[in-house]
Write a protein that holds these residues in place. Structure first.
Motif, PDB file in Angstrom:
ATOM      1  N   ASP A  12       5.216  -9.700  21.878  1.00  0.00           N
ATOM      2  CA  ASP A  12       5.663  -9.825  23.413  1.00  0.00           C
ATOM      3  C   ASP A  12       4.319  -9.780  23.848  1.00  0.00           C
ATOM      4  O   ASP A  12       4.248 -10.097  25.152  1.00  0.00           O
ATOM      5  CB  ASP A  12       6.635  -8.142  22.640  1.00  0.00           C
ATOM      6  N   ALA A  13       3.123  -8.901  23.306  1.00  0.00           N
ATOM      7  CA  ALA A  13       2.203  -8.896  24.105  1.00  0.00           C
ATOM      8  C   ALA A  13       1.387 -10.266  24.740  1.00  0.00           C
ATOM      9  O   ALA A  13       0.539 -10.295  25.062  1.00  0.00           O
ATOM     10  CB  ALA A  13       1.134  -7.613  23.143  1.00  0.00           C
ATOM     11  N   ALA A  14       1.484 -11.044  23.067  1.00  0.00           N
ATOM     12  CA  ALA A  14       1.262 -12.863  23.541  1.00  0.00           C
ATOM     13  C   ALA A  14       1.118 -13.220  24.877  1.00  0.00           C
ATOM     14  O   ALA A  14       1.364 -14.206  25.109  1.00  0.00           O
ATOM     15  CB  ALA A  14       0.789 -13.306  22.548  1.00  0.00           C
ATOM     16  N   SER A  15       2.810 -12.993  24.845  1.00  0.00           N
ATOM     17  CA  SER A  15       4.083 -13.520  25.646  1.00  0.00           C
ATOM     18  C   SER A  15       3.331 -12.842  27.019  1.00  0.00           C
ATOM     19  O   SER A  15       3.355 -13.465  28.314  1.00  0.00           O
ATOM     20  CB  SER A  15       5.312 -12.960  24.809  1.00  0.00           C
ATOM     21  N   LYS A  16       2.980 -11.283  26.975  1.00  0.00           N
ATOM     22  CA  LYS A  16       3.059 -11.212  28.915  1.00  0.00           C
ATOM     23  C   LYS A  16       1.743 -11.589  29.118  1.00  0.00           C
ATOM     24  O   LYS A  16       1.258 -11.880  30.359  1.00  0.00           O
ATOM     25  CB  LYS A  16       2.954  -9.786  28.004  1.00  0.00           C
ATOM     26  N   ARG A  17       0.410 -11.375  27.977  1.00  0.00           N
ATOM     27  CA  ARG A  17      -0.760 -12.434  28.303  1.00  0.00           C
ATOM     28  C   ARG A  17      -0.759 -13.956  28.789  1.00  0.00           C
ATOM     29  O   ARG A  17      -0.959 -14.412  29.451  1.00  0.00           O
ATOM     30  CB  ARG A  17      -1.377 -11.841  27.289  1.00  0.00           C
ATOM     31  N   CYS A  18       0.379 -14.500  28.769  1.00  0.00           N
ATOM     32  CA  CYS A  18       0.723 -16.175  28.715  1.00  0.00           C
ATOM     33  C   CYS A  18       1.347 -15.808  30.231  1.00  0.00           C
ATOM     34  O   CYS A  18       0.832 -16.803  30.915  1.00  0.00           O
ATOM     35  CB  CYS A  18       1.616 -16.839  27.601  1.00  0.00           C
TER      36      CYS A  18
END
Length: 102
Positions: A12-18
């Motif tokens: 989820d953190a990688a998705s949010k950064r994206c």
């Protein structure tokens, strides 16, 4: 951050950064794998991670061509990162698929 489509997983953190960087989340990337023109390359085993990685080149729902790094983990396609395709990648993608280079 919501329910993932069947067959997909991500951090989820990688998705949010994206989403912060590009304006779309990993949830939107699922479309790339449904694009009739998408293609992938095997990047080989990543020594540090100990798993096979691939990169998919395909179009987002609205036409943006992206490169998506992913791996297969526990029967799911785990999305790792994405970036807009580079100019040469877009050109090659479009030529390979007989599409116009917009």
């Amino acid at each position: 951050m919501g329910t993932r489509p069947p067959g997909f997983d991500w951090d989820d953190a990688a998705s949010k950064r994206c989403e912060d960087e590009y304006g779309f989340s990993f949830f939107d990337l699922v479309w790339v794998f449904q694009d009739e023109y998408y293609d992938h390359l095997d990047l080989g085993e990543r020594e540090r991670e100990g798993e096979m990685r691939g990169v998919a080149i395909g179009r987002m729902r609205w036409g943006l061509i992206v490169a998506v790094v992913y791996t297969m983990r526990d029967g799911l396609r785990r999305l790792i990162w994405v970036r807009p395709a580079r100019r040469g990648e877009r050109k090659e993608f479009n030529e390979h698929n007989g599409l116009s280079d917009e």
